[in-house]
Design a protein around this motif. Sequence first.
Motif, PDB file in Angstrom:
ATOM      1  N   MET A   1       0.684  -1.107  -0.048  1.00  0.00           N
ATOM      2  CA  MET A   1      -0.028   0.120   0.006  1.00  0.00           C
ATOM      3  C   MET A   1       0.902   1.224  -0.026  1.00  0.00           C
ATOM      4  O   MET A   1       1.775   1.453   0.898  1.00  0.00           O
ATOM      5  N   LYS A   2       0.657   2.009  -1.049  1.00  0.00           N
ATOM      6  CA  LYS A   2       1.287   3.364  -0.967  1.00  0.00           C
ATOM      7  C   LYS A   2       0.836   4.345  -0.183  1.00  0.00           C
ATOM      8  O   LYS A   2       1.466   5.388   0.254  1.00  0.00           O
ATOM      9  N   LYS A   3      -0.466   4.394   0.298  1.00  0.00           N
ATOM     10  CA  LYS A   3      -1.312   5.335   1.236  1.00  0.00           C
ATOM     11  C   LYS A   3      -2.046   4.533   2.046  1.00  0.00           C
ATOM     12  O   LYS A   3      -2.776   3.356   1.880  1.00  0.00           O
ATOM     13  N   ALA A   4      -2.407   4.994   3.259  1.00  0.00           N
ATOM     14  CA  ALA A   4      -2.973   4.409   4.512  1.00  0.00           C
ATOM     15  C   ALA A   4      -4.464   3.939   4.161  1.00  0.00           C
ATOM     16  O   ALA A   4      -4.762   2.935   4.430  1.00  0.00           O
ATOM     17  N   LEU A   5      -5.248   4.697   3.310  1.00  0.00           N
ATOM     18  CA  LEU A   5      -6.651   4.465   2.971  1.00  0.00           C
ATOM     19  C   LEU A   5      -6.827   3.601   1.669  1.00  0.00           C
ATOM     20  O   LEU A   5      -7.946   3.867   1.055  1.00  0.00           O
ATOM     21  N   GLU A   6      -5.818   3.163   0.999  1.00  0.00           N
ATOM     22  CA  GLU A   6      -6.050   2.557  -0.352  1.00  0.00           C
ATOM     23  C   GLU A   6      -7.114   1.442  -0.217  1.00  0.00           C
ATOM     24  O   GLU A   6      -6.924   0.861   0.951  1.00  0.00           O
ATOM     25  N   GLY A   7      -7.837   1.397  -1.081  1.00  0.00           N
ATOM     26  CA  GLY A   7      -9.023   0.549  -1.210  1.00  0.00           C
ATOM     27  C   GLY A   7     -10.054   0.735  -0.561  1.00  0.00           C
ATOM     28  O   GLY A   7     -11.100  -0.157  -0.579  1.00  0.00           O
ATOM     29  N   VAL A   8     -10.235   1.993  -0.038  1.00  0.00           N
ATOM     30  CA  VAL A   8     -11.503   2.328   0.692  1.00  0.00           C
ATOM     31  C   VAL A   8     -12.012   3.527  -0.237  1.00  0.00           C
ATOM     32  O   VAL A   8     -11.631   4.129  -0.589  1.00  0.00           O
ATOM     33  N   THR A   9     -13.387   2.858  -0.614  1.00  0.00           N
ATOM     34  CA  THR A   9     -14.361   3.515  -1.370  1.00  0.00           C
ATOM     35  C   THR A   9     -15.138   4.595  -0.711  1.00  0.00           C
ATOM     36  O   THR A   9     -16.060   3.948   0.056  1.00  0.00           O
ATOM     37  N   ILE A  10     -15.387   5.769  -1.054  1.00  0.00           N
ATOM     38  CA  ILE A  10     -16.270   6.499  -0.148  1.00  0.00           C
ATOM     39  C   ILE A  10     -17.171   7.163  -1.705  1.00  0.00           C
ATOM     40  O   ILE A  10     -16.829   7.743  -2.390  1.00  0.00           O
ATOM     41  N   LEU A  11     -18.649   7.109  -1.140  1.00  0.00           N
ATOM     42  CA  LEU A  11     -19.751   7.920  -2.220  1.00  0.00           C
ATOM     43  C   LEU A  11     -19.830   8.951  -1.354  1.00  0.00           C
ATOM     44  O   LEU A  11     -20.449   9.091  -0.300  1.00  0.00           O
ATOM     45  N   ASP A  12     -19.404  10.092  -1.901  1.00  0.00           N
ATOM     46  CA  ASP A  12     -19.349  11.473  -1.291  1.00  0.00           C
ATOM     47  C   ASP A  12     -20.539  12.325  -1.751  1.00  0.00           C
ATOM     48  O   ASP A  12     -20.320  12.871  -3.018  1.00  0.00           O
ATOM     49  N   PHE A  13     -21.541  12.481  -1.084  1.00  0.00           N
ATOM     50  CA  PHE A  13     -22.829  13.348  -1.619  1.00  0.00           C
ATOM     51  C   PHE A  13     -22.597  14.703  -0.952  1.00  0.00           C
ATOM     52  O   PHE A  13     -23.672  15.303  -0.828  1.00  0.00           O
ATOM     53  N   SER A  14     -21.507  15.062  -0.220  1.00  0.00           N
ATOM     54  CA  SER A  14     -21.517  16.236   0.363  1.00  0.00           C
ATOM     55  C   SER A  14     -21.118  17.443  -0.391  1.00  0.00           C
ATOM     56  O   SER A  14     -20.929  17.384  -1.754  1.00  0.00           O
ATOM     57  N   ALA A  90     -23.159   1.130  -4.258  1.00  0.00           N
ATOM     58  CA  ALA A  90     -23.152   1.083  -2.752  1.00  0.00           C
ATOM     59  C   ALA A  90     -22.784  -0.367  -2.168  1.00  0.00           C
ATOM     60  O   ALA A  90     -22.095  -0.504  -1.179  1.00  0.00           O
ATOM     61  N   LYS A  91     -23.067  -1.530  -3.049  1.00  0.00           N
ATOM     62  CA  LYS A  91     -22.636  -2.807  -2.676  1.00  0.00           C
ATOM     63  C   LYS A  91     -21.162  -2.931  -2.547  1.00  0.00           C
ATOM     64  O   LYS A  91     -20.569  -3.887  -1.736  1.00  0.00           O
ATOM     65  N   GLN A  92     -20.460  -2.096  -3.219  1.00  0.00           N
ATOM     66  CA  GLN A  92     -18.802  -2.247  -3.539  1.00  0.00           C
ATOM     67  C   GLN A  92     -18.394  -1.086  -2.480  1.00  0.00           C
ATOM     68  O   GLN A  92     -17.188  -0.969  -2.355  1.00  0.00           O
ATOM     69  N   ALA A  93     -18.971  -0.037  -1.912  1.00  0.00           N
ATOM     70  CA  ALA A  93     -18.518   0.803  -1.201  1.00  0.00           C
ATOM     71  C   ALA A  93     -18.214   0.723   0.185  1.00  0.00           C
ATOM     72  O   ALA A  93     -18.763  -0.525   0.916  1.00  0.00           O
ATOM     73  N   ASP A  94     -17.575   1.603   0.794  1.00  0.00           N
ATOM     74  CA  ASP A  94     -17.303   1.437   2.149  1.00  0.00           C
ATOM     75  C   ASP A  94     -17.897   2.623   2.977  1.00  0.00           C
ATOM     76  O   ASP A  94     -18.416   1.984   4.431  1.00  0.00           O
ATOM     77  N   ILE A  95     -18.132   3.662   2.514  1.00  0.00           N
ATOM     78  CA  ILE A  95     -18.546   4.801   3.084  1.00  0.00           C
ATOM     79  C   ILE A  95     -19.465   5.548   2.406  1.00  0.00           C
ATOM     80  O   ILE A  95     -19.185   5.867   1.382  1.00  0.00           O
ATOM     81  N   VAL A  96     -20.371   6.063   3.153  1.00  0.00           N
ATOM     82  CA  VAL A  96     -21.138   7.173   2.580  1.00  0.00           C
ATOM     83  C   VAL A  96     -21.255   8.470   3.130  1.00  0.00           C
ATOM     84  O   VAL A  96     -21.134   8.364   4.571  1.00  0.00           O
ATOM     85  N   VAL A  97     -20.813   9.589   2.668  1.00  0.00           N
ATOM     86  CA  VAL A  97     -21.085  10.799   3.537  1.00  0.00           C
ATOM     87  C   VAL A  97     -21.701  11.875   2.691  1.00  0.00           C
ATOM     88  O   VAL A  97     -21.823  12.083   1.531  1.00  0.00           O
ATOM     89  N   GLN A  98     -22.731  12.630   3.506  1.00  0.00           N
ATOM     90  CA  GLN A  98     -23.439  13.620   3.223  1.00  0.00           C
ATOM     91  C   GLN A  98     -23.870  14.549   4.168  1.00  0.00           C
ATOM     92  O   GLN A  98     -23.661  14.415   5.336  1.00  0.00           O
ATOM     93  N   ASN A  99     -23.928  15.836   3.822  1.00  0.00           N
ATOM     94  CA  ASN A  99     -24.266  16.956   4.825  1.00  0.00           C
ATOM     95  C   ASN A  99     -25.514  17.769   4.302  1.00  0.00           C
ATOM     96  O   ASN A  99     -25.424  18.925   4.463  1.00  0.00           O
ATOM     97  N   GLN A 121     -22.437  -3.545   6.015  1.00  0.00           N
ATOM     98  CA  GLN A 121     -21.345  -3.163   6.501  1.00  0.00           C
ATOM     99  C   GLN A 121     -20.784  -1.858   5.988  1.00  0.00           C
ATOM    100  O   GLN A 121     -19.834  -1.138   6.436  1.00  0.00           O
ATOM    101  N   ILE A 122     -21.931  -1.049   5.596  1.00  0.00           N
ATOM    102  CA  ILE A 122     -21.565   0.235   5.267  1.00  0.00           C
ATOM    103  C   ILE A 122     -21.548   1.274   6.388  1.00  0.00           C
ATOM    104  O   ILE A 122     -22.235   1.040   7.452  1.00  0.00           O
ATOM    105  N   ILE A 123     -20.645   2.220   6.230  1.00  0.00           N
ATOM    106  CA  ILE A 123     -20.528   3.362   7.124  1.00  0.00           C
ATOM    107  C   ILE A 123     -21.037   4.417   6.550  1.00  0.00           C
ATOM    108  O   ILE A 123     -20.583   4.968   5.541  1.00  0.00           O
ATOM    109  N   TYR A 124     -21.926   5.016   7.115  1.00  0.00           N
ATOM    110  CA  TYR A 124     -22.872   6.177   6.854  1.00  0.00           C
ATOM    111  C   TYR A 124     -22.472   7.475   7.611  1.00  0.00           C
ATOM    112  O   TYR A 124     -23.162   7.407   8.848  1.00  0.00           O
TER     113      TYR A 124
END
Length: 401
Positions: A1-14, A90-99, A121-124
């Motif tokens: 891993m070149k970066k700490a959060l590689e492989g983490v997918t975020i759907l960002d609605f913010s 979303a089935k392949q995502a890890d996190i959803v962010v919205q504000n 397992q989603i983090i919302y």
Amino acid sequence: MKKALEGVTILDFSHLLQGPFATQLLADMGANVIKVERAGSGDMFRSMTFFAKWVGGSESPNFLAWNRNKRSIALNLKSGRVHAIIMEMAKQADIVVQNFRPGVLAKLGYGYEDFRAVNPQIIYCSGSGYGETGPYVDRPGQDMLIQGLSGLSFNTGRGDGPPIPAGAGLADQIGAMNMVYGILSALYYREKTGKGQKIEVNLLAGMLAHLGQEYVGVLNLGEDFVRPNSGIGHPGMQAPFGVYETSDGGYVSIAMSPFKTLYDTLNAPQLAVYDDLATLFEKRDEVWEKVNAETRKYTKADLLERLLAVDIWCAGVNSIREASEDPQVTHMGMITSYQHPRGGTVRVVAPAVKMSETPATIDRPAPLVGQHGREILAEFGFSENEIAALEQSGDMTVAEA
């Protein structure tokens, strides 16, 4: 891993600042952030700027500041076809962010329960102004409003003038940090248990938490803060804690140090009559005026040299431009740049956190509206025909670089 959060997918609605800054921080550490924008216009921050000017003639500095290292897809969230596509992603995502305001996304079918139904397992992470319930739930949760409501503005400024908001979006940025704090905690918990969860962050709670020492002082000491009429830097502090003028029109902050050391260094023995804690508080405006008269005998550079030589805690008060050219800022490499397809060379603040094994880097400029829609959908397994149909229907817009 070149970066700490590689492989983490975020759907960002913010949009605007709180959510986008949070996801940018995560993107800097390697997260795959997919910015889901409104078809056509995109993030509201794209239409806001400073000085009534635009970077490269068309791009918002506000948007460019908080959206690097992301890819954009621009979709019509009211479309049933789009809803099905996002739930597939979303089935392949890890996190959803919205504000959005509480309840807005849920009404469109994008609430926590909707995402959890397709991915347990989603983090919302949901950001708001005042939380998701309560008497203020329908109020606009904007940064300056939160500064005023929380007590920050009331503590800022001179006593003979009005309360003054900070010259930056502190409530939003603190909210962003709390989002990151919650998301990383939830990722760690999921790593241990396999369980996702919902995170709620709000601007008012965040600002209250960051005024912790002020609240403990007022609620336990039986006193209320009263802003001084001078340049004292905090309404609960005694002199000389504050900002002082110099002969060349500059300013210097003076923080904690023995008062005797200060007046000896300024060659002002007449100030010795104030040298006890109670007097320095009770007569702080008077002390400030007398210290200020002494500091105005020196240029900014000379005063700093004199004070630093005896280890008085002090620093110059810089404009944004002066700070960007400060020797320490330059040494840390905190001003960098990236190339934007429309804005050209964009100078930005570099990532603030340094990591020995997985350093944060800027790999992408802030995206155009929907710039990466085609490639994002292709990565999630949608066919060229499906993507083309989505564009033709107007449910997705793509800006060409």
